[in-house]
Design an enzyme around this catalytic site. Structure first.
Site, PDB file in Angstrom:
ATOM      1  N   SER A 186       0.832  -1.213   0.000  1.00 40.77           N
ATOM      2  CA  SER A 186       0.000   0.000   0.000  1.00 40.77           C
ATOM      3  C   SER A 186       0.856   1.248   0.000  1.00 40.77           C
ATOM      4  CB  SER A 186      -0.860   0.071   1.264  1.00 40.77           C
ATOM      5  OG  SER A 186      -1.865  -0.865   1.215  1.00 40.77           O
ATOM      6  N   HIS A 214      -4.197   0.315  -4.759  1.00 39.20           N
ATOM      7  CA  HIS A 214      -3.591  -0.883  -5.355  1.00 39.20           C
ATOM      8  C   HIS A 214      -3.986  -0.942  -6.825  1.00 39.20           C
ATOM      9  CE1 HIS A 214      -2.062  -3.366  -1.910  1.00 39.20           C
ATOM     10  NE2 HIS A 214      -2.711  -2.424  -1.264  1.00 39.20           N
ATOM     11  N   HIS A 242      -5.859  -9.426  -0.913  1.00 42.36           N
ATOM     12  CA  HIS A 242      -5.785  -9.692   0.523  1.00 42.36           C
ATOM     13  C   HIS A 242      -6.919 -10.606   0.952  1.00 42.36           C
ATOM     14  CE1 HIS A 242      -3.973  -5.725  -0.171  1.00 42.36           C
ATOM     15  NE2 HIS A 242      -3.182  -6.002   0.840  1.00 42.36           N
ATOM     16  N   TYR A 299      -8.771 -10.022   3.458  1.00 43.04           N
ATOM     17  CA  TYR A 299      -9.914  -9.212   3.907  1.00 43.04           C
ATOM     18  C   TYR A 299     -10.833  -8.811   2.766  1.00 43.04           C
ATOM     19  CZ  TYR A 299      -7.019  -5.139   2.601  1.00 43.04           C
ATOM     20  OH  TYR A 299      -6.239  -4.245   1.932  1.00 43.04           O
ATOM     21  N   GLU A 300     -10.372  -8.988   1.526  1.00 40.68           N
ATOM     22  CA  GLU A 300     -11.253  -8.707   0.389  1.00 40.68           C
ATOM     23  C   GLU A 300     -12.222  -9.873   0.172  1.00 40.68           C
ATOM     24  OE1 GLU A 300      -9.109  -6.752  -3.060  1.00 40.68           O
ATOM     25  OE2 GLU A 300      -7.402  -7.305  -1.811  1.00 40.68           O
ATOM     26  N   ALA A 303       2.953  -2.083   3.841  1.00 45.01           N
ATOM     27  CA  ALA A 303       2.780  -1.075   4.875  1.00 45.01           C
ATOM     28  C   ALA A 303       2.385  -1.830   6.134  1.00 45.01           C
ATOM     29  CB  ALA A 303       1.674  -0.105   4.469  1.00 45.01           C
ATOM     30  N   MET A 330      -1.576  -6.946   7.086  1.00 39.02           N
ATOM     31  CA  MET A 330      -2.660  -7.828   6.631  1.00 39.02           C
ATOM     32  C   MET A 330      -2.311  -8.620   5.377  1.00 39.02           C
ATOM     33  SD  MET A 330      -5.763  -5.115   7.190  1.00 39.02           S
ATOM     34  CE  MET A 330      -5.807  -4.034   8.618  1.00 39.02           C
ATOM     35  N   SER A 331      -1.002  -8.792   5.086  1.00 41.55           N
ATOM     36  CA  SER A 331      -0.712  -9.460   3.817  1.00 41.55           C
ATOM     37  C   SER A 331       0.398 -10.508   3.860  1.00 41.55           C
ATOM     38  CB  SER A 331      -0.353  -8.415   2.754  1.00 41.55           C
ATOM     39  OG  SER A 331       0.751  -7.656   3.179  1.00 41.55           O
ATOM     40  N   ASN A 373       2.437   3.675  10.289  1.00 38.06           N
ATOM     41  CA  ASN A 373       1.793   4.260  11.478  1.00 38.06           C
ATOM     42  C   ASN A 373       2.241   3.460  12.688  1.00 38.06           C
ATOM     43  OD1 ASN A 373      -0.088   2.178  10.027  1.00 38.06           O
ATOM     44  ND2 ASN A 373      -0.606   2.068  12.193  1.00 38.06           N
ATOM     45  N   HIS A 416      -6.742   4.519   6.530  1.00 34.47           N
ATOM     46  CA  HIS A 416      -6.057   4.062   5.319  1.00 34.47           C
ATOM     47  C   HIS A 416      -5.346   5.237   4.639  1.00 34.47           C
ATOM     48  CE1 HIS A 416      -5.067   1.465   2.026  1.00 34.47           C
ATOM     49  NE2 HIS A 416      -5.853   2.071   1.158  1.00 34.47           N
TER      50      HIS A 416
HETATM   51  N1  HPA Z   1      -2.380  -2.744  11.389  1.00 34.22           N
HETATM   52  C1  HPA Z   1      -2.575  -3.655  10.415  1.00 34.22           C
HETATM   53  N2  HPA Z   1      -2.225  -3.457   9.153  1.00 34.22           N
HETATM   54  C2  HPA Z   1      -1.644  -2.295   8.844  1.00 34.22           C
HETATM   55  C3  HPA Z   1      -1.402  -1.298   9.800  1.00 34.22           C
HETATM   56  C4  HPA Z   1      -1.795  -1.533  11.147  1.00 34.22           C
HETATM   57  O1  HPA Z   1      -1.620  -0.703  12.052  1.00 34.22           O
HETATM   58  N3  HPA Z   1      -0.812  -0.263   9.155  1.00 34.22           N
HETATM   59  C5  HPA Z   1      -0.693  -0.626   7.848  1.00 34.22           C
HETATM   60  N4  HPA Z   1      -1.189  -1.857   7.654  1.00 34.22           N
END
Ligand code: HPA
Length: 276
Positions: free
Chosen positions: A30, A61, A83, A85-86, A113, A211-212, A235, A247
């Site tokens: 990302s 993406h 992903h 989650y999709e 990310a 998440m990947s 972050n 996001h």
């Molecule tokens: N948590 C999960 N996935 C992420 C995060 C997070 O804080 N930042 C970027 N992808």
């Protein structure tokens, strides 16, 4: 159609369309998709053009393969990934990785990310992934084993290549790019974590959360690829960050980190190229 038949079908389609033979496959996370502009592009192919191929629905993406040269090395870049989650099964999410292996890529360079958990981490920094925790998501190797790719019970004691890690450390040092190291933990998402979950993950030994990537690394290791990974800490994780996670923040951090990310990845690819 079995998963293997589907993979073979996607692979045959791509081979008809694409003549490149990549050595290194690079997955852009990302906000990091602009790295594709660093490639001397020979060919590209949108995921949506490939019959039965999983298609990314996430904003930020692109959803395409870019084939070409970077630092004189033949590369295949995934600009966007799918992903869990999709709504995809982990087997779907790793299909592109297996396909790149079948096109000839021997090395997989993963980027993402991630939220920073390790004490002292700052948003915008990079973390070399030295190991991962995938126990919170189902294995991408579930189901009939693809015998042509690898064994039923693959060893995972050294998923991330020490040889490649050394190259990435050296490249970071040469460009004075601060590089943290640590364990990446994958969740299924899509919600960011609760502070209590982050405290649990820290207690379990995680340094960053995303998440990947872990399932992709597992599939790549299963089929014998040499794997490395770099997280862009977009972050601080929930409960460490003073504000709610979005996001937008993740994508912005990717944009800001882009110049250093480019130096790090290009530099590492150049060094890997010399050793191939
Ligand atoms: N948590 C999960 N996935 C992420 C995060 C997070 O804080 N930042 C970027 N992808």
């Amino acid at each position: 159609m079995t998963e293997y038949e589907r993979l073979m079908q996607c692979c045959e389609y791509v081979k008809e369309r694409i003549s490149s033979k990549p050595k290194i496959a690079l997955v852009l996370g990302s906000g990091l998709g602009q790295f594709a502009s660093q490639i001397e592009v020979q060919e590209s192919l949108s995921y949506s053009e490939i019959p039965n191929f999983p298609v990314s629905t996430v904003e930020g993406h692109e959803g395409r393969f870019v084939f070409g040269n970077c630092e004189g090395v033949p590369v295949a870049v995934m600009q966007g990934r799918v992903h869990m989650y999709e709504g995809y099964a982990p087997q779907d999410a790793v299909l592109p990785i297996r396909l790149l292996h079948m096109l000839g890529a021997e090395i997989l360079f993963l980027t993402n990310a991630a939220g920073g958990i390790q004490a002292g981490m700052q948003a915008g920094e990079f973390m070399l992934i030295t190991d991962h925790i995938s126990s919170f998501v189902p294995s991408p190797l579930r189901g009939a084993n693809m015998e042509a790719l690898g064994v039923r019970f693959p060893d995972m004691s050294k998923i991330y290549s020490e040889r490649l890690n050394q190259i990435i450390r050296q490249t970071a040092a040469e460009h004075t790019i601060p590089l943290k190291e640590g364990v990446y933990l994958q969740t299924a998402g899509p919600a960011y974590e609760s502070p209590a979950e982050i405290r649990m993950f820290r207690a379990l030994g995680a340094d960053a959360v995303g998440m990947s990537t872990a399932i992709e690394a597992i599939a790549a290791k299963h089929c014998g690829m040499e794997v490395c990974g770099v997280s862009c800490i977009s972050n601080l994780a929930a409960g460490i960050s003073p504000h709610p996670l979005t996001h937008e923040e993740v994508k912005e951090a990717g944009d800001k980190a882009a110049p250093q990310f480019t130096l790090l990845v290009r530099g590492a690819i150049a060094k890997i190229g010399k050793q191939i």
